[in-house]
Design an enzyme around this catalytic site. Structure first.
Site: not given
Length: 253
Positions: A136, A149
């Site tokens: 990401s 995350y």
């Protein structure tokens, strides 16, 4: 990478980016199987003509069972896309966040490792194949309301780098896909400026099709994240993104 005539497994591909990538690989001429936990989503994908595999990446026995089922049905499997990912808000001032942190790491990082471990012997025996890991932009430019995350995806980046080094010479390549905010169901709520899924997938396919295939698949919208430290924009961007801490329930009002 030639996207036609491949045999692809996408783990965590029952929705969003994974589901769209499954469609793009299939449209290019590849055989595609999708693994996930949702019976409803798997049923829908089966209706589209995809192979489907039930798999829970947090359960080693489930991963092993899924591997055996996949290889029995698709002995020519040459591409494994591993993209388990959950995004949870956490307020680090509240120790109760730990459960969310542990779940995130077990799914995003350890789940990825479980899948890679399951299929590495097969790909190495073939002497050719590709792992595509999915990280990401948040791995490189943290989004403060989702700290674990960010940490889990940064860890998958580092793991991908090490995996590539260890598999050098085996014929198995490692490609890292680095999505920015993409307009899937979850991201639309967090970021109204997220990149449309169709645009993202089109750019990803173009990059994957390059020869040689880039080690990192970076669409234009991800470059800001990937190179923030190099470009000297990191501190300002983190400060901007820290304004989103107001979205945490305990900090509203």
């Amino acid at each position: 990478m030639d996207l036609s005539n491949r045999t692809v497994l996408i783990v965590g591909g029952t929705s969003g980016i994974g589901r769209e990538l499954a469609r793009r690989f299939a449209a290019a001429g590849s055989t595609v199987a999708v693994g996930g936990r949702s019976p409803e989503a798997l049923s829908e994908l089966a209706g589209e003509g995809f192979g489907t595999i039930s798999i829970d990446v947090t359960d080693s026995a489930s991963v092993a069972s899924a591997r055996d089922a996949v290889l029995a049905r698709y002995p020519e499997l040459d591409t494994v896309v591993t993209m388990p990912g959950i995004m949870l808000l956490e307020d680090l001032r509240d120790p109760a966040h730990f459960e969310a942190a542990a779940t995130t790491i077990d799914t995003n990082l350890v789940g990825t490792i479980r899948v890679i471990d399951a299929f590495t012997p097969h790909l190495v025996r073939r002497g050719a194949g590709t792992f595509i890991t999915v990280t990401s932009g948040i791995a490189f430019l943290p989004f403060p309301p989702m700290p674990t995350y960010a940490a889990s995806k940064a860890a998958v980046h580092a793991y991908s780098e090490a995996l590539r080094a260890q598999l050098d010479g085996t014929g198995v390549s490692v490609v890292e896909l680095v999505p920015p905010a993409v307009a899937t169901a979850g991201q639309e709520k967090v970021n109204p400026h997220a990149l449309p899924l169709d645009d993202f997938a089109t750019e990803v396919v173009q990059l994957l099709s390059e020869d040689p295939t880039p080690r990192e698949i970076l669409v234009k919208a991800a470059l800001m994240h990937r190179w923030a430290e190099r470009d000297g924009t990191y501190d300002d961007l983190v400060a901007q993104r820290s304004q989103a801490l107001a979205m945490l329930p305990s900090r509203e009002g």
